[in-house]
Scaffold this active site. Structure first.
Site, PDB file in Angstrom:
ATOM      1  N   LEU A 304      23.597  17.125  36.333  1.00  0.00           N
ATOM      2  CA  LEU A 304      22.547  16.110  36.462  1.00  0.00           C
ATOM      3  C   LEU A 304      22.779  14.921  35.544  1.00  0.00           C
ATOM      4  CD1 LEU A 304      19.425  18.471  36.527  1.00  0.00           C
ATOM      5  CD2 LEU A 304      20.530  17.361  38.481  1.00  0.00           C
ATOM      6  N   GLY A 307      24.073  13.913  27.682  1.00  0.00           N
ATOM      7  CA  GLY A 307      23.554  13.177  26.533  1.00  0.00           C
ATOM      8  C   GLY A 307      24.215  13.643  25.261  1.00  0.00           C
ATOM      9  N   GLY A 308      23.598  13.300  24.117  1.00  0.00           N
ATOM     10  CA  GLY A 308      24.168  13.673  22.836  1.00  0.00           C
ATOM     11  C   GLY A 308      24.239  15.172  22.635  1.00  0.00           C
ATOM     12  N   PHE A 309      23.325  15.901  23.251  1.00  0.00           N
ATOM     13  CA  PHE A 309      23.292  17.357  23.125  1.00  0.00           C
ATOM     14  C   PHE A 309      24.417  17.986  23.941  1.00  0.00           C
ATOM     15  CE2 PHE A 309      22.000  21.629  23.992  1.00  0.00           C
ATOM     16  CZ  PHE A 309      21.169  22.026  22.951  1.00  0.00           C
ATOM     17  N   VAL A 312      23.707  18.461  31.333  1.00  0.00           N
ATOM     18  CA  VAL A 312      22.535  19.088  31.949  1.00  0.00           C
ATOM     19  C   VAL A 312      22.874  19.415  33.391  1.00  0.00           C
ATOM     20  CG1 VAL A 312      20.101  18.856  32.515  1.00  0.00           C
ATOM     21  CG2 VAL A 312      21.001  17.782  30.447  1.00  0.00           C
ATOM     22  N   LYS A 326      20.290  22.738  29.897  1.00  0.00           N
ATOM     23  CA  LYS A 326      20.915  21.833  28.935  1.00  0.00           C
ATOM     24  C   LYS A 326      21.902  22.653  28.110  1.00  0.00           C
ATOM     25  CE  LYS A 326      18.347  18.805  26.722  1.00  0.00           C
ATOM     26  NZ  LYS A 326      17.452  18.201  25.698  1.00  0.00           N
ATOM     27  N   ASP A 423      12.559  10.331  18.957  1.00  0.00           N
ATOM     28  CA  ASP A 423      13.584   9.856  19.890  1.00  0.00           C
ATOM     29  C   ASP A 423      12.976   9.547  21.258  1.00  0.00           C
ATOM     30  OD1 ASP A 423      16.124   9.064  20.580  1.00  0.00           O
ATOM     31  OD2 ASP A 423      16.819  11.065  21.133  1.00  0.00           O
TER      32      ASP A 423
END
Length: 539
Positions: A304, A307-309, A312, A326, A423
């Site tokens: 999907l 991101g920084g993590f 997803v 995630k 954030d």
């Protein structure tokens, strides 16, 4: 009347039934305050226990969720070295009320009404089948809304599966994994919203804290669970030894108990291993194989975004439920601290404008969070895309802004944790089927307690363009930091351009800088601004 015992003289005041409605000679039913362990009211037919009230928790008996302040009478519980008793006092002496035990063994309260010149039933101690003593056996719990009514506590299985399946739950449940005591490796699992178990084999101390209570329980291999004695201030300790019997679940006014479990059982739930028992989250842990299968082995077609993590993925569980996963990448700028942070905070938050966390996966080097799936992805996919932006007319944008504001208000003021998100941005606002917003990504969130209004960090993390100046420069964050980010987000929703991606030809300022410049020159609602917004919006 004092409904209870004089501990010095042995005088016991209790209710007994008539033999029949027309025969006042003593029947077989008695309703007494039992002083063994921690006192509770127990209804018996002869020597057989039929019902119990549960222990007094400072506000009511644990098994009386309906016992709340009312216009008819006030009530209380006295327990000292001399006496232990329950009492009630009428608020209006001209409106009598009486507590009786009828010939069928049901404790009932009646109130007199002048209009009908008679007694009407005001309340009953026993309300449904789950009030039947030990209906679900040892380590079983009863919920009248479930079918079947009886379930084993988490980490326990039925002693007789055949009997259980035909509705005979009396033999109860046993542990699926044995305890490690006396090695001291056991942990505790929190169960909320329940009637506390039978306290006749319990121990209590009114002066120690819940943390001390846990330590005492952990040192004794016979201790199976512990709870707060007085829920008004969280004081005191109540400890159970042996089997936990006669537990039921309530929709409101239930209590919490911490049940001793093998560490491996507790670790099947996210949020385990915290020092404070109040931090146990009971959030399901998914197997890696389950997540891999649901996401088609994390295929690119199921991805999907990223991101920084980490990435997803969309997934579908075997029961058909759609999920969003995630997955923490090995090169992620965020690590276990942020992972744990998100689990800790979002698992405790329940609000229609916050994304729902379903569970997590911790297996070897894999760390994943499992969320509800929201088909419309994030807000940035709409407001910064000219084709998608046409779906958001002004009314819909207003609804989105309002929803984000309500969610933020809940975090700042109404949630018991008082959370600063740190954030807030378009990518962290997810949209459901009806384009209603849900705030997500709590990896950088922090809590404020007591009278705290501002905190400082040397580790400034977030997204430039949304950070308040005092946070970006000095590391100072507060409710105001989130409000600043919210303001930037509102401008982006209204204008349809990113704050940092916007550059006005006259001054090369960002969107926020240009709006501020116009505000200083009193041109915020002038023709220049009107033209700028009119040229940006797709309607």
């Amino acid at each position: 009347m004092k409904f209870g015992m004089n501990l010095q003289t042995g005088l016991n005041r209790y209710l007994s039934s008539w033999k029949s409605p027309d025969d006042p000679s003593p029947g077989t039913f008695t309703y007494k305050l039992d002083p063994s362990g921690f006192p509770q009211l127990i209804l018996r037919n002869g020597s057989v226990v039929l019902y119990r009230s549960g222990p007094w928790n400072g506000l009511r008996f644990s098994g009386f969720p309906q016992l709340t302040p009312n216009p008819v009478y006030k009530f209380g519980f006295v327990f000292n070295q001399s006496e232990v008793y329950y009492y009630f006092e009428l608020l209006n002496s001209s409106s009598p009320s009486r507590l009786v035990l009828n010939e069928k063994g049901i404790a009932e309260r009646f109130a007199w009404t002048d209009q009908s010149r008679g007694w009407i039933l005001y309340s009953s101690a026993q309300t449904d089948d789950c009030d039947t003593y030990a209906l679900c056996g040892a380590f079983g719990t009863c919920n009248i809304a479930n079918s079947p009514k009886c379930q084993c506590l988490k980490g326990f299985v039925p002693k007789s599966l055949n009997s259980w399946q035909v509705g005979d739950w009396s033999r109860g449940c046993f542990r699926s994994t044995e305890l490690a005591c006396p090695e001291g490796k056991d942990k505790f699992m929190k169960h909320s919203g329940i009637k506390l178990p039978d306290t006749r084999s319990s121990w209590f101390n009114r002066s120690i804290s819940l943390a001390e209570c846990k330590k005492i329980c952990l040192k004794n291999c016979s201790c199976t669970g512990y709870a707060t004695l007085d829920i008004r201030d969280g004081s005191g300790c109540l400890i159970w030894y042996g089997e936990l019997i006669d537990i039921r679940e309530f929709n409101a006014n239930g209590q919490e108990i911490y049940v001793r479990m093998a560490a491996s059982e507790v670790e099947n739930f996210c949020g385990y291993g915290r020092e404070s028992p109040n931090e146990d989250l009971e959030l399901p842990l998914f197997d890696f194989s389950t997540i891999a299968s649901a996401t088609n082995q994390f295929s690119i077609q199921n991805k999907l975004g990223e991101g920084g993590f980490g990435a997803v993925y969309k997934g579908v569980l075997k029961n058909g439920q759609e999920i969003a996963v995630k997955r923490l990448s090995e090169t992620s700028r965020q690590g276990l601290i942020e992972f744990t942070n998100e689990v800790t905070y979002i698992a405790k938050l329940q609000h229609r404008n916050l994304v729902k966390l379903l569970g997590c996966c911790i297996e070897v080097d894999e760390k994943m969070l499992v969320y509800e799936f929201l088909p419309n992805k994030s807000l940035d996919c709409f407001i910064f895309d000219q084709r998608q932006a046409v779906l958001l007319d002004w009314n819909k944008r207003f609804v989105i802004i309002h929803g984000i504001a309500i969610g933020l208000l809940y975090l700042h003021r109404d949630s018991r944790l008082r959370i600063i998100h740190r954030d807030l941005k378009a990518e962290n606002i997810l949209l459901d089927n009806e384009l209603n917003p849900k705030i997500s990504d709590f990896g950088l969130a922090r809590t404020f307690g007591g009278n705290e209004t501002e905190a400082n960090t040397r580790r400034v993390m977030g997204t430039y363009g949304y950070m308040s100046p005092e946070y970006a420069i000095h590391g100072l964050y507060s409710v105001k930091s989130d409000i600043f980010s919210f303001g930037v987000l509102v401008l982006e929703i209204v204008h349809g351009r990113r704050n940092r991606g916007f550059s006005h030809p006259d001054n090369n300022l960002t969107l926020l800088g240009h709006v501020r410049c116009c505000l200083v020159r009193n041109e915020l609602f002038g023709k220049q601004m009107q033209d700028m917004f009119a040229n940006s919006l797709p309607f």
